[in-house]
Scaffold this motif. Sequence first.
Motif, PDB file in Angstrom:
ATOM      1  N   HIS A  87       0.707  -1.317  -0.087  1.00 36.78           N
ATOM      2  CA  HIS A  87       0.012   0.035   0.137  1.00 36.78           C
ATOM      3  C   HIS A  87       0.844   1.385   0.167  1.00 36.78           C
ATOM      4  CE1 HIS A  87       0.281   1.307   4.075  1.00 36.78           C
ATOM      5  NE2 HIS A  87       0.473  -0.047   4.544  1.00 36.78           N
ATOM      6  N   ALA A  88       0.408   2.296  -0.381  1.00 37.74           N
ATOM      7  CA  ALA A  88       0.911   3.551  -0.394  1.00 37.74           C
ATOM      8  C   ALA A  88       1.106   4.100   0.933  1.00 37.74           C
ATOM      9  CB  ALA A  88       0.164   4.633  -1.184  1.00 37.74           C
ATOM     10  N   SER A  89       2.122   4.970   0.973  1.00 38.85           N
ATOM     11  CA  SER A  89       2.356   5.624   2.489  1.00 38.85           C
ATOM     12  C   SER A  89       2.020   7.156   2.237  1.00 38.85           C
ATOM     13  CB  SER A  89       3.533   5.169   2.901  1.00 38.85           C
ATOM     14  OG  SER A  89       3.968   5.681   4.281  1.00 38.85           O
ATOM     15  N   THR A  90       1.158   7.542   2.274  1.00 32.86           N
ATOM     16  CA  THR A  90       0.619   9.125   1.859  1.00 32.86           C
ATOM     17  C   THR A  90       0.341   9.777   3.040  1.00 32.86           C
ATOM     18  OG1 THR A  90      -1.918   8.829   1.835  1.00 32.86           O
ATOM     19  CG2 THR A  90      -0.289   8.317  -0.189  1.00 32.86           C
ATOM     20  N   GLY A  91       0.327   9.281   4.208  1.00 34.47           N
ATOM     21  CA  GLY A  91      -0.297   9.854   5.460  1.00 34.47           C
ATOM     22  C   GLY A  91      -1.541   9.806   5.785  1.00 34.47           C
ATOM     23  N   ASP A  92      -2.332   9.506   4.722  1.00 36.19           N
ATOM     24  CA  ASP A  92      -3.760   9.107   5.234  1.00 36.19           C
ATOM     25  C   ASP A  92      -3.909   7.556   5.124  1.00 36.19           C
ATOM     26  OD1 ASP A  92      -6.648   8.596   4.698  1.00 36.19           O
ATOM     27  OD2 ASP A  92      -6.984  10.213   3.287  1.00 36.19           O
ATOM     28  N   ASP A  93      -4.009   7.052   6.257  1.00 34.16           N
ATOM     29  CA  ASP A  93      -4.028   5.513   6.667  1.00 34.16           C
ATOM     30  C   ASP A  93      -5.004   5.202   5.957  1.00 34.16           C
ATOM     31  OD1 ASP A  93      -1.609   5.687   8.114  1.00 34.16           O
ATOM     32  OD2 ASP A  93      -2.626   5.966   9.966  1.00 34.16           O
ATOM     33  N   LEU A  94      -6.343   5.546   6.126  1.00 31.51           N
ATOM     34  CA  LEU A  94      -7.579   4.717   5.744  1.00 31.51           C
ATOM     35  C   LEU A  94      -7.378   4.884   4.113  1.00 31.51           C
ATOM     36  CD1 LEU A  94     -10.145   3.603   6.053  1.00 31.51           C
ATOM     37  CD2 LEU A  94     -11.312   5.883   5.820  1.00 31.51           C
ATOM     38  N   ALA A  95      -7.188   5.698   3.526  1.00 30.49           N
ATOM     39  CA  ALA A  95      -7.048   5.650   1.932  1.00 30.49           C
ATOM     40  C   ALA A  95      -5.770   4.808   1.600  1.00 30.49           C
ATOM     41  CB  ALA A  95      -6.705   7.070   1.466  1.00 30.49           C
ATOM     42  N   ASP A  96      -4.721   4.830   2.523  1.00 29.07           N
ATOM     43  CA  ASP A  96      -3.384   3.878   1.992  1.00 29.07           C
ATOM     44  C   ASP A  96      -4.093   2.331   2.137  1.00 29.07           C
ATOM     45  OD1 ASP A  96      -2.012   6.279   1.773  1.00 29.07           O
ATOM     46  OD2 ASP A  96      -0.978   6.031   3.701  1.00 29.07           O
ATOM     47  N   HIS A  97      -4.953   2.063   3.150  1.00 32.51           N
ATOM     48  CA  HIS A  97      -5.267   0.497   3.251  1.00 32.51           C
ATOM     49  C   HIS A  97      -6.560   0.297   2.490  1.00 32.51           C
ATOM     50  CE1 HIS A  97      -2.438   1.211   6.628  1.00 32.51           C
ATOM     51  NE2 HIS A  97      -2.279   0.047   6.752  1.00 32.51           N
ATOM     52  N   THR A  98      -7.036   1.244   1.681  1.00 35.91           N
ATOM     53  CA  THR A  98      -8.410   0.922   1.104  1.00 35.91           C
ATOM     54  C   THR A  98      -7.892   1.038  -0.431  1.00 35.91           C
ATOM     55  OG1 THR A  98      -9.043   3.262   1.541  1.00 35.91           O
ATOM     56  CG2 THR A  98      -9.943   0.979   3.029  1.00 35.91           C
ATOM     57  N   LEU A  99      -8.082   2.541  -0.734  1.00 40.01           N
ATOM     58  CA  LEU A  99      -8.017   3.040  -2.191  1.00 40.01           C
ATOM     59  C   LEU A  99      -6.481   2.683  -2.662  1.00 40.01           C
ATOM     60  CD1 LEU A  99      -9.522   6.769  -1.852  1.00 40.01           C
ATOM     61  CD2 LEU A  99     -10.620   4.445  -2.603  1.00 40.01           C
ATOM     62  N   TYR A 100      -5.684   2.888  -1.933  1.00 42.76           N
ATOM     63  CA  TYR A 100      -4.210   2.661  -2.504  1.00 42.76           C
ATOM     64  C   TYR A 100      -3.562   1.252  -1.933  1.00 42.76           C
ATOM     65  CZ  TYR A 100      -4.697   7.691  -2.837  1.00 42.76           C
ATOM     66  OH  TYR A 100      -5.160   8.896  -3.354  1.00 42.76           O
TER      67      TYR A 100
END
Length: 115
Positions: A87-100
């Motif tokens: 997963h991406a590491s963007t700083g948005d944990d929810l988005a990182d673990h779902t969208l990304y």
Amino acid sequence: MDSPKRPINAHKAYHAHVYFDANTLDTAKHLYEKTQNTFSLKLGRIHERPVGPHTMWSYQVLFFDTDFDGFIPWLDEHRETLDVLVHASTGDDLADHTLYAYWLGNAVELDLRGF
């Protein structure tokens, strides 16, 4: 059911979470050592219990977009039967673990309540 999304190199930083259980612990430890000996990446501790949103035992590997093209195909080739969340590491944990969130192998259910 849809196939899980495969990893794509579209972000600056990533985490790979290698999942295992008591039956695949030796395989996971072997992959950990091979990763450590092959790449100059930061590896986290091997957790023999669920941690955070991860519902299985796991360890993480931190890497960047510049590592992606060498590391992800290698990881996919050497993971054997282990499932891996990338997963991406963007700083948005929810988005990182779902969208990304992308998968090598099968998707593993995550516990997103903490986000």
